[in-house]
Design a protein around this motif. Structure first.
Motif, PDB file in Angstrom:
ATOM      1  N   GLU A  30     -94.782  -7.202 -11.398  1.00 55.68           N
ATOM      2  CA  GLU A  30     -93.845  -7.104 -10.280  1.00 55.68           C
ATOM      3  C   GLU A  30     -93.265  -5.697 -10.116  1.00 55.68           C
ATOM      4  O   GLU A  30     -92.803  -5.347  -9.049  1.00 55.68           O
ATOM      5  CB  GLU A  30     -92.692  -8.105 -10.449  1.00 55.68           C
ATOM      6  N   GLY A  31     -93.286  -4.903 -11.152  1.00 51.76           N
ATOM      7  CA  GLY A  31     -92.701  -3.566 -11.095  1.00 51.76           C
ATOM      8  C   GLY A  31     -93.640  -2.548 -10.494  1.00 51.76           C
ATOM      9  O   GLY A  31     -94.793  -2.839 -10.189  1.00 51.76           O
ATOM     10  N   PRO A  32     -93.163  -1.352 -10.325  1.00 47.34           N
ATOM     11  CA  PRO A  32     -94.045  -0.306  -9.789  1.00 47.34           C
ATOM     12  C   PRO A  32     -95.117   0.067 -10.808  1.00 47.34           C
ATOM     13  O   PRO A  32     -94.845   0.211 -11.986  1.00 47.34           O
ATOM     14  CB  PRO A  32     -93.109   0.869  -9.525  1.00 47.34           C
ATOM     15  N   ASN A  33     -96.349   0.163 -10.355  1.00 41.38           N
ATOM     16  CA  ASN A  33     -97.442   0.603 -11.198  1.00 41.38           C
ATOM     17  C   ASN A  33     -98.368   1.483 -10.367  1.00 41.38           C
ATOM     18  O   ASN A  33     -98.068   1.810  -9.214  1.00 41.38           O
ATOM     19  CB  ASN A  33     -98.180  -0.574 -11.833  1.00 41.38           C
ATOM     20  N   TYR A  34     -99.484   1.856 -10.918  1.00 42.45           N
ATOM     21  CA  TYR A  34    -100.391   2.811 -10.274  1.00 42.45           C
ATOM     22  C   TYR A  34    -100.869   2.319  -8.915  1.00 42.45           C
ATOM     23  O   TYR A  34    -101.005   3.085  -7.973  1.00 42.45           O
ATOM     24  CB  TYR A  34    -101.597   3.069 -11.188  1.00 42.45           C
TER      25      TYR A  34
END
Length: 156
Positions: free
Chosen positions: A99-103
């Motif tokens: 759910e978090g920011p990733n690539y």
């Protein structure tokens, strides 16, 4: 009276000129070739050490340093650590942070500044463009390097 011709201009008329779609295909093929070339097995994985080979923990006088503790890791640790390629790393990151920011989810807005044109050979600002392939270059020295090693050399 004969007129003099530039050798560079005469050669440029005989070369093939690529359109934008062919340039994009060429760049995509080059990136795919780099990705395949980048992942390989360890060439030293199956080496067997000779008994006559010197031990690196021995000093010049033949005694070992017993006061130093060395952390030992199994070969399996290194096999697993170095076997990951870019798509595998992306999958792992997606699993860790769904759910978090990733690539894959992070995006930056388009730049308000104009695009920088950098030399394909040395990386300095490049005011000139190669006619056949569209790569940028900054000087005649970089142009000759580009023509000798890069310009339409590695495409099928």
């Amino acid at each position: 009276m004969t007129t003099r011709e530039s050798g560079r201009l005469k050669d440029a008329s005989a070369r093939r000129i690529l359109d934008d779609s062919a340039r994009r295909r060429r760049a995509r093929k080059a990136l795919e070739a780099l990705e395949q070339d980048n992942f390989h097995d360890d060439p030293h994985a199956n080496l067997v050490m000779s008994k006559k080979a010197p031990k690196f923990e021995e000093s010049l006088d033949g005694t070992r340093h017993k006061d130093r503790k060395r952390k030992t890791r199994s070969t399996e640790y290194f096999k697993q650590r170095f076997r990951k390629n870019f798509p595998i790393l992306l999958e792992e990151e997606q699993a860790l942070y769904p759910e978090g920011p990733n690539y894959l989810t992070v995006q930056a807005p388009p730049s308000k500044l104009p695009e920088r044109h950098l030399c394909a050979v040395c990386g300095f600002p490049a005011p000139y463009t190669c006619i056949p392939c569209g790569a940028r270059y900054c000087s005649t020295k970089c142009l000759s390097t580009h023509e000798d090693t890069r310009c339409l050399k590695w495409t099928a």
